[in-house]
Motif scaffolding. Structure first.
Motif, short mmCIF file in Angstrom:
data_model
loop_
_atom_site.label_atom_id
_atom_site.label_comp_id
_atom_site.label_asym_id
_atom_site.label_seq_id
_atom_site.Cartn_x
_atom_site.Cartn_y
_atom_site.Cartn_z
N ARG A 327 76.95 2.43 -45.77
CA ARG A 327 76.44 2.44 -44.61
C ARG A 327 76.87 2.42 -43.16
N GLU A 328 76.71 3.43 -42.33
CA GLU A 328 77.30 3.38 -40.93
C GLU A 328 76.28 3.00 -40.02
N THR A 329 76.43 2.24 -39.32
CA THR A 329 75.61 1.71 -37.93
C THR A 329 76.39 1.67 -36.83
N ARG A 330 75.56 1.88 -35.61
CA ARG A 330 76.12 1.69 -34.31
C ARG A 330 76.64 0.04 -34.16
N PHE A 331 77.94 -0.11 -33.43
CA PHE A 331 78.31 -1.33 -33.05
C PHE A 331 77.80 -1.45 -31.59
N ALA A 332 76.84 -1.91 -31.38
CA ALA A 332 76.11 -1.67 -30.07
C ALA A 332 77.14 -2.56 -28.88
N LYS A 333 77.82 -3.56 -29.09
CA LYS A 333 78.73 -4.42 -28.22
C LYS A 333 79.66 -3.44 -27.65
N PHE A 334 80.14 -2.28 -28.31
CA PHE A 334 81.06 -1.58 -27.93
C PHE A 334 80.97 -0.25 -27.27
N CYS A 335 79.32 0.22 -27.50
CA CYS A 335 78.95 1.31 -26.96
C CYS A 335 78.48 1.41 -25.42
N HIS A 336 79.04 2.61 -24.94
CA HIS A 336 78.97 2.48 -23.52
C HIS A 336 78.64 4.15 -23.23
N THR A 337 77.59 4.36 -22.16
CA THR A 337 77.24 5.80 -21.66
C THR A 337 77.74 5.82 -20.20
N ASN A 338 78.14 6.99 -20.19
CA ASN A 338 78.29 7.66 -18.70
C ASN A 338 79.16 6.82 -17.80
N VAL A 339 80.31 6.52 -18.41
CA VAL A 339 81.50 5.62 -17.81
C VAL A 339 82.40 6.54 -17.29
N THR A 340 83.34 6.26 -16.37
CA THR A 340 84.49 6.98 -16.09
C THR A 340 85.74 7.02 -16.94
#
Length: 359
Positions: A327-340
């Motif tokens: 089972r694969e899941t998001r690793f929220a601590k290392f997810c980022h949106t709209n960064v340079t």
């Protein structure tokens, strides 16, 4: 007057003195290496067939050195023979056959080895050097191609063609040297010591971690003289040459091993091995046959996706997959949106380092 270096054309099935040639393992300017059956004792050996061109007693030197060795991390030479083929005398050196080949066989599609393998094999290389140094030999040709994988997956030093023989560890002049791994003391004073082998071990670990062809590419790009200047000035390899999947503690060990200043370098193979033995990382990253960059620890595999957005900005998706359930899941601590792009690069590096050091 030496004989011209003409070479007989060797073929599988050929009988060469008491050896029947099975298949070619490798070769180089020295001659060829074959798997062969010793018909006299019904045993398979890796035999090194040296070209003519130098006196026989010079070519026998490698066998004489290798024959006295007996250690789990060095390949032993069992015997040597001289046989005449045509107009020339050929020296045949019979060694233990290691079917797993050199450690380069462990490289992934990006031509580097997994972190746990590098540390394990690095300790084996240094154990082999400790043994050689304790018997008044300097290997002088430590490189990935000269480390074989033993029957118990251990690293084993081989190829004693340019070994230096010392008395009580005193510096000696090398018979010759491998240009890409030439230590500053070889270039400046034409001498080798136990620390020269440490230097070569450091470069070997660097290549195993970063890419087996990395130094050869630098040598070709810079040219010989510029390469040697960079090496002597400690500019050849810097912290920036190490990817994020290599932990800082290991970087420091390698940089100390290749320090051009002998006083700042590890003083012995034992000292360097003890530092490697302090390392224990729960994770590593590698490149799979598919070309995907994947991290692993005991319980999970890890990967990330980087998606380009409008205005040169990025989303970073970090994922982990259970090795037991799939089972694969998001690793929220290392997810980022709209960064340079700069932030994306730094955050990916943090994720990679975290998997190695322990998330």
């Amino acid at each position: 007057m030496t004989e011209p270096a003409t070479v007989v054309q060797l073929q599988a099935g050929m009988q060469l003195y008491k050896y029947r040639l099975c298949h070619r393992i490798g070769g180089g300017s020295f001659g060829e290496v074959w798997l062969a059956e010793d018909r006299a004792v019904d045993h398979e050996y890796a035999i090194k067939i040296l070209k003519p061109g130098t006196p026989v007693h010079h070519r026998l030197r490698e066998a004489q050195i290798g024959h006295v060795l007996d250690h789990n991390n060095v390949v032993r030479v069992h015997q040597a023979d001289v046989t005449r083929i045509g107009q020339h005398d050929y020296v045949i050196i019979a060694m233990d056959y290691m079917p797993n080949g050199p450690i380069t066989m462990l490289a992934n599609p990006s031509h580097y080895l997994r972190l746990p393998d590098v540390i394990r094999l690095g300790k084996d290389i240094l154990r082999g050097l400790e043994y050689l140094h304790g018997h008044d030999f300097f290997h002088n040709d430590v490189k990935p191609e000269n480390v074989l994988i033993g029957l118990h997956e251990q690293g084993m030093l081989t190829d004693y063609g340019i070994v230096g023989v010392t008395q009580d560890g005193a510096p000696v002049q090398p018979p010759t040297f491998y240009k890409i791994h030439a230590a500053p003391e070889v270039l400046n004073a034409n001498e080798i010591t136990a620390q020269t082998d440490v230097f070569q071990a450091g470069l070997t670990l660097f290549r195993m971690l970063v890419g087996l062809d990395t130094l050869r590419q630098k040598f070709n790009e810079l040219g010989e003289q510029a390469y040697y200047r960079a090496l002597s000035d400690a500019d050849l390899i810097s912290v920036s040459d190490f990817p994020a999947y290599i932990p800082p503690r290991l970087k420091r060990i390698i940089l100390k091993a290749i320090n051009p200043n002998l006083a700042e370098r590890f003083q012995s193979a034992l000292e360097m091995r003890r530092e490697l033995e302090k390392l224990n990382f729960p994770g590593f990253w590698t490149v799979e046959e598919t070309g995907e960059f994947v991290g692993y620890n005991a319980a999970y595999s890890y990967r990330y996706e980087q998606t380009k957005k409008v205005g040169n900005r990025y989303d970073i998706l970090a994922l982990k997959r259970s090795l037991s359930t799939g089972r694969e899941t998001r690793f929220a601590k290392f997810c980022h949106t709209n960064v340079t792009s700069g932030v994306a690069k730094r955050e990916i590096a943090k994720f990679v380092k975290a998997v190695v050091e322990g998330v």
